[in-house]
Scaffold this active site. Structure first.
Site, mmCIF file in Angstrom:
data_model
loop_
_atom_site.group_PDB
_atom_site.id
_atom_site.type_symbol
_atom_site.label_atom_id
_atom_site.label_comp_id
_atom_site.label_asym_id
_atom_site.label_seq_id
_atom_site.Cartn_x
_atom_site.Cartn_y
_atom_site.Cartn_z
ATOM 1 C CB THR A 180 35.093 35.298 35.088
ATOM 2 O OG1 THR A 180 35.855 34.377 35.857
ATOM 3 C CG2 THR A 180 33.764 35.509 35.748
ATOM 4 C CB SER A 194 43.887 33.306 32.724
ATOM 5 O OG SER A 194 43.866 33.475 34.107
ATOM 6 C CB THR A 243 41.280 38.352 36.847
ATOM 7 O OG1 THR A 243 40.660 37.290 37.562
ATOM 8 C CG2 THR A 243 40.242 39.286 36.271
ATOM 9 C CB THR A 273 50.440 42.710 41.303
ATOM 10 O OG1 THR A 273 51.792 42.988 40.943
ATOM 11 C CG2 THR A 273 50.420 41.463 42.141
HETATM 12 N N1 ASP Z 1 39.941 31.529 36.788
HETATM 13 C C1 ASP Z 1 39.575 32.639 35.944
HETATM 14 C C2 ASP Z 1 40.714 32.897 34.991
HETATM 15 O O1 ASP Z 1 41.676 33.534 35.349
HETATM 16 C C3 ASP Z 1 39.243 33.825 36.759
HETATM 17 C C4 ASP Z 1 38.836 35.014 35.940
HETATM 18 O O2 ASP Z 1 38.437 34.918 34.809
HETATM 19 O O3 ASP Z 1 38.942 36.110 36.450
HETATM 20 O O4 ASP Z 1 40.642 32.479 33.860
#
Ligand code: ASP
Length: 346
Positions: free
Chosen positions: A16, A61, A92, A169
């Site tokens: 993100t 991710s 994340t 975590t």
């Molecule tokens: N779905 C995204 C990822 O983990 C969420 C984020 O970037 O926080 O790539």
């Protein structure tokens, strides 16, 4: 005193943080990292040399995997002598797995490797991304007066807190405060000033080189116990061909059901050479199998304590150790040792 301008390599893997809202459609799209300064002009105020290495294509991710961890380690290793520190922008969702894996792959790390991301894209008004990025860069470049880095560790910086990466975590899918390190204190807290906690930060051996590692074996599984779990399912899981190791998420301080069939399945799996590591389902605290009869039976069956490991750390540590072709005896020894500050042994 060091007078050279600080230098940071920013590796953008995806997620993100590197997105902007398309003004016409409202959809989130990846922005071109070569234009980072256009979106975060504040970075110009650092008198740093900041270079970027974007993944092409950037990945969500959820698609992270050992081959991509190896790619990150190769980029860091190749550029190791040219930068004071590294910032990895990462989605994340699996950031704690990547941080844990990197902490094992970068043996005797002597420079900061700071992962960060955001809950809202950098191009949005209320974004947490700018704050996280700017502070992560500042931490990656921070040095003691003698020129040694303040935080020569793999860390996650998120919403004011710098945490040891392999202790973290993701705990919130909504709030900016998305990560926790339940079993280890923060390494720094960013308020008006960044307040470091030197006694919690690892001290590497600066006379030895950093040693990169690349190998993983993913023939592992996490088995979470719950009341009513079926014998057939446990049996099927433990007998999957090629299975090498299991992270067993038990109750409380490492306790499991006392059914005869369960202990038999565990003993037979260990007899077949499968490594079983016990961690607790509780967010906080440690495994002490000798505390109750229900834990003692696991210990006697040959289950290894994962102490206060997070699930992310326990599974990546096993994948890492198995990937290096260690014997079960050696794996047992290494699981019982802290390789990168990932466990606390009383
Ligand atoms: N779905 C995204 C990822 O983990 C969420 C984020 O970037 O926080 O790539």
């Amino acid at each position: 005193m060091h007078t050279k301008c600080p230098s940071v390599l920013l590796i953008y893997t995806g997620g993100t943080i590197g997105m902007i809202e398309n003004p016409e459609t409202g959809a989130l799209e990846n922005f071109n990292f070569d234009h980072l300064l256009r979106y975060v002009p504040e970075l110009k105020r650092f008198n740093y040399r900041i270079n970027t290495y974007p993944f092409d294509p950037p990945i969500d991710s959820s698609d992270m995997k050992p081959a991509l961890w190896a790619k990150i380690v190769k980029i860091i290793t190749y550029n190791y002598d040219n930068y004071d520190g590294f910032v990895i922008l990462h989605g994340t969702d699996t950031m704690s797995f990547t941080a844990s894996a990197l902490s094992f792959m970068l043996e005797n790390l002597t420079k900061p490797v700071i992962l960060t991301g955001s809950q809202l894209p950098i191009g949005m008004l209320r974004t947490d991304g700018k704050e996280n990025l700017i502070t992560a860069i500042e931490i990656a470049a921070a040095k003691h007066p003698d020129g040694k880095p303040l935080v020569p560790e793999v860390c996650i910086f998120f919403e004011s807190h710098l945490m040891r990466g392999n202790r973290t975590t993701k705990i919130n899918a909504e709030n900016f405060n998305a990560f926790r390190s339940y079993n280890y204190p923060s390494l720094a807290c960013a308020g008006i000033h960044i307040k470091y906690e030197p006694h919690f930060i690892r001290r590497p051996d600066y006379s030895r080189p950093m040693k990169p590692h690349y190998l993983f074996n993913s023939n592992v599984v996490i088995l979470t116990l719950f009341p009513g779990i079926h014998e057939e399912i446990v049996h099927a899981l433990l007998n999957v061909p090629g299975l090498k190791a299991v992270v067993l998420k038990t109750y409380g301080s490492g306790n499991a059901l006392q059914k005869e069939w369960f202990i038999r399945e565990i003993k037979e799996a260990i007899y077949r050479g499968i490594v079983i590591v016990n961690i607790t389902q509780c967010s906080s605290g440690t495994v002490q199998m000798e505390r109750y009869e229900t834990g003692m039976q696991l210990l006697q069956a040959g289950v290894i304590s994962g102490y206060d490991s997070t699930p992310e750390c326990a599974i990546t540590k096993l994948m890492f150790l198995l990937g290096h072709g260690l014997t079960n005896q050696e794996i047992r020894y290494k699981i019982n040792s802290s390789l990168a500050g990932e466990i606390t042994k009383e």
